[in-house]
Scaffold this motif. Structure first.
Motif, PDB file in Angstrom:
ATOM      1  N   TYR A 138      -6.801   6.460  11.795  1.00  0.00           N
ATOM      2  CA  TYR A 138      -5.621   5.650  12.094  1.00  0.00           C
ATOM      3  C   TYR A 138      -4.814   5.371  10.822  1.00  0.00           C
ATOM      4  N   LEU A 139      -5.478   4.935   9.747  1.00  0.00           N
ATOM      5  CA  LEU A 139      -4.774   4.629   8.502  1.00  0.00           C
ATOM      6  C   LEU A 139      -4.050   5.850   7.947  1.00  0.00           C
ATOM      7  N   LYS A 140      -4.708   6.982   7.999  1.00  0.00           N
ATOM      8  CA  LYS A 140      -4.101   8.218   7.495  1.00  0.00           C
ATOM      9  C   LYS A 140      -2.879   8.594   8.338  1.00  0.00           C
ATOM     10  N   SER A 141      -3.008   8.463   9.655  1.00  0.00           N
ATOM     11  CA  SER A 141      -1.886   8.759  10.543  1.00  0.00           C
ATOM     12  C   SER A 141      -0.726   7.803  10.288  1.00  0.00           C
ATOM     13  N   ILE A 171      -2.100  -0.186   1.701  1.00  0.00           N
ATOM     14  CA  ILE A 171      -2.668   0.748   2.683  1.00  0.00           C
ATOM     15  C   ILE A 171      -2.728   2.155   2.087  1.00  0.00           C
ATOM     16  N   LEU A 172      -1.653   2.576   1.440  1.00  0.00           N
ATOM     17  CA  LEU A 172      -1.628   3.911   0.828  1.00  0.00           C
ATOM     18  C   LEU A 172      -2.705   4.058  -0.246  1.00  0.00           C
ATOM     19  N   LEU A 173      -2.912   3.027  -1.039  1.00  0.00           N
ATOM     20  CA  LEU A 173      -3.963   3.087  -2.067  1.00  0.00           C
ATOM     21  C   LEU A 173      -5.344   3.219  -1.443  1.00  0.00           C
ATOM     22  N   ARG A 174      -5.571   2.507  -0.353  1.00  0.00           N
ATOM     23  CA  ARG A 174      -6.865   2.622   0.335  1.00  0.00           C
ATOM     24  C   ARG A 174      -7.079   4.052   0.824  1.00  0.00           C
ATOM     25  N   VAL A 175      -6.026   4.633   1.414  1.00  0.00           N
ATOM     26  CA  VAL A 175      -6.137   6.009   1.909  1.00  0.00           C
ATOM     27  C   VAL A 175      -6.339   6.970   0.735  1.00  0.00           C
ATOM     28  N   PHE A 176      -5.633   6.738  -0.374  1.00  0.00           N
ATOM     29  CA  PHE A 176      -5.805   7.577  -1.560  1.00  0.00           C
ATOM     30  C   PHE A 176      -7.265   7.564  -2.034  1.00  0.00           C
ATOM     31  N   HIS A 177      -7.842   6.391  -2.109  1.00  0.00           N
ATOM     32  CA  HIS A 177      -9.226   6.296  -2.595  1.00  0.00           C
ATOM     33  C   HIS A 177     -10.230   6.901  -1.614  1.00  0.00           C
ATOM     34  N   LEU A 178      -9.885   6.921  -0.348  1.00  0.00           N
ATOM     35  CA  LEU A 178     -10.784   7.514   0.636  1.00  0.00           C
ATOM     36  C   LEU A 178     -10.642   9.032   0.745  1.00  0.00           C
ATOM     37  N   GLY A 224      -8.621  11.017  -1.740  1.00  0.00           N
ATOM     38  CA  GLY A 224      -8.363  11.671  -3.019  1.00  0.00           C
ATOM     39  C   GLY A 224      -7.035  12.420  -3.062  1.00  0.00           C
ATOM     40  N   GLU A 225      -6.245  12.326  -1.993  1.00  0.00           N
ATOM     41  CA  GLU A 225      -4.962  13.039  -1.942  1.00  0.00           C
ATOM     42  C   GLU A 225      -3.904  12.256  -2.722  1.00  0.00           C
ATOM     43  N   LYS A 226      -3.379  12.897  -3.759  1.00  0.00           N
ATOM     44  CA  LYS A 226      -2.467  12.253  -4.708  1.00  0.00           C
ATOM     45  C   LYS A 226      -1.169  11.755  -4.058  1.00  0.00           C
ATOM     46  N   LYS A 227      -0.760  12.353  -2.947  1.00  0.00           N
ATOM     47  CA  LYS A 227       0.495  11.928  -2.308  1.00  0.00           C
ATOM     48  C   LYS A 227       0.450  10.452  -1.904  1.00  0.00           C
ATOM     49  N   TYR A 228      -0.741   9.942  -1.630  1.00  0.00           N
ATOM     50  CA  TYR A 228      -0.855   8.535  -1.233  1.00  0.00           C
ATOM     51  C   TYR A 228      -0.688   7.610  -2.435  1.00  0.00           C
ATOM     52  N   PHE A 229      -1.199   8.018  -3.584  1.00  0.00           N
ATOM     53  CA  PHE A 229      -1.003   7.233  -4.801  1.00  0.00           C
ATOM     54  C   PHE A 229       0.474   7.253  -5.189  1.00  0.00           C
ATOM     55  N   GLU A 230       1.092   8.412  -5.106  1.00  0.00           N
ATOM     56  CA  GLU A 230       2.518   8.516  -5.418  1.00  0.00           C
ATOM     57  C   GLU A 230       3.350   7.681  -4.437  1.00  0.00           C
ATOM     58  N   GLY A 231       2.931   7.656  -3.171  1.00  0.00           N
ATOM     59  CA  GLY A 231       3.605   6.817  -2.180  1.00  0.00           C
ATOM     60  C   GLY A 231       3.491   5.339  -2.524  1.00  0.00           C
ATOM     61  N   PHE A 232       2.319   4.916  -3.003  1.00  0.00           N
ATOM     62  CA  PHE A 232       2.139   3.533  -3.445  1.00  0.00           C
ATOM     63  C   PHE A 232       3.120   3.206  -4.565  1.00  0.00           C
ATOM     64  N   LEU A 233       3.205   4.085  -5.558  1.00  0.00           N
ATOM     65  CA  LEU A 233       4.100   3.831  -6.691  1.00  0.00           C
ATOM     66  C   LEU A 233       5.547   3.690  -6.225  1.00  0.00           C
ATOM     67  N   PRO A 244     -14.809   6.130  10.530  1.00  0.00           N
ATOM     68  CA  PRO A 244     -14.028   7.348  10.723  1.00  0.00           C
ATOM     69  C   PRO A 244     -12.779   7.134  11.584  1.00  0.00           C
ATOM     70  N   GLU A 245     -12.911   6.320  12.629  1.00  0.00           N
ATOM     71  CA  GLU A 245     -11.760   6.086  13.508  1.00  0.00           C
ATOM     72  C   GLU A 245     -10.666   5.294  12.790  1.00  0.00           C
ATOM     73  N   GLN A 246     -11.073   4.277  12.020  1.00  0.00           N
ATOM     74  CA  GLN A 246     -10.095   3.499  11.264  1.00  0.00           C
ATOM     75  C   GLN A 246      -9.425   4.373  10.203  1.00  0.00           C
ATOM     76  N   MET A 247     -10.200   5.231   9.569  1.00  0.00           N
ATOM     77  CA  MET A 247      -9.643   6.130   8.561  1.00  0.00           C
ATOM     78  C   MET A 247      -8.603   7.052   9.175  1.00  0.00           C
TER      79      MET A 247
END
Length: 194
Positions: A6-9, A51-58, A60-69, A1-4
């Protein structure tokens, strides 16, 4: 949870915005060194996209997948076209985007391959073609740039990326050439024959 958390932030404050959001407690120098330079590397070499893809998969927020692209497209478009000739100007110690590359084609290829299981099923047909062309360009660049000699002591990124691409995409016309070359070159490098 703490790493998540941090990654999201980090994703929200540094990777998604065009300019990173500056923490209030940092000096100008700390902000430049800890954020701006790191962010440039994360975007130019696609590690931020991973990193964005990892956050997306954790999340489900599409903005992270779009950020990866966006990061992937940005980094791929920075890669230079390798010019024809016996000794094309393939490298520059400090890359000039679109004209000469450092070993970034190796890094970009590595990060895209590392993340491939996280995004391949999410792509549209057009995006699949874009990434296939990018992999083709990266593998060919790497092969042509370091197949005969190496200007720097950092060829592994380039060699292993071409090898992986040749294994994952055996349909590419030059895949057999890249695979054979990469395997021989890795053996030669490790036995100090190169």
């Amino acid at each position: 949870p703490e790493q998540m958390k941090y990654l999201k932030s980090y994703a929200d404050n540094s990777l998604l915005p065009k300019t990173p959001i500056r923490p209030k407690n940092l000096t100008d120098e700390e902000y430049d060194v800890r954020y701006l330079r790191a962010i440039d590397t994360h975007k130019n070499r696609v590690s931020g996209g991973y990193i964005l893809l990892r956050v997306f998969h954790l999340t489900g927020e599409k903005k992270y997948f779009e950020g990866f692209l966006k990061i992937a497209e940005f980094a791929i478009n920075l890669l230079a076209e390798l010019q024809d000739g016996d000794h094309p100007p393939s490298f520059a110690w400090h890359p000039n985007p679109g004209q000469t590359s450092g070993h970034d084609p190796g890094h970009v290829g590595e990060e895209l391959l590392l993340a491939l299981p996280l995004y391949r099923t999410l792509l549209t047909a057009e995006q699949k073609v874009f990434f296939a062309k990018a992999f083709l360009k990266i593998a060919d660049f790497n092969y042509r740039a370091v197949s005969k000699d190496c200007q720097f002591n950092i060829p592994m990124h380039l060699i292993t990326t071409s090898h992986c691409i040749s294994c994952i995409f055996p349909q590419f016309i030059k895949s057999k050439i890249w695979k054979s070359w990469a395997r021989k070159r890795i053996v030669n490098d490790f036995t100090c024959e190169y």
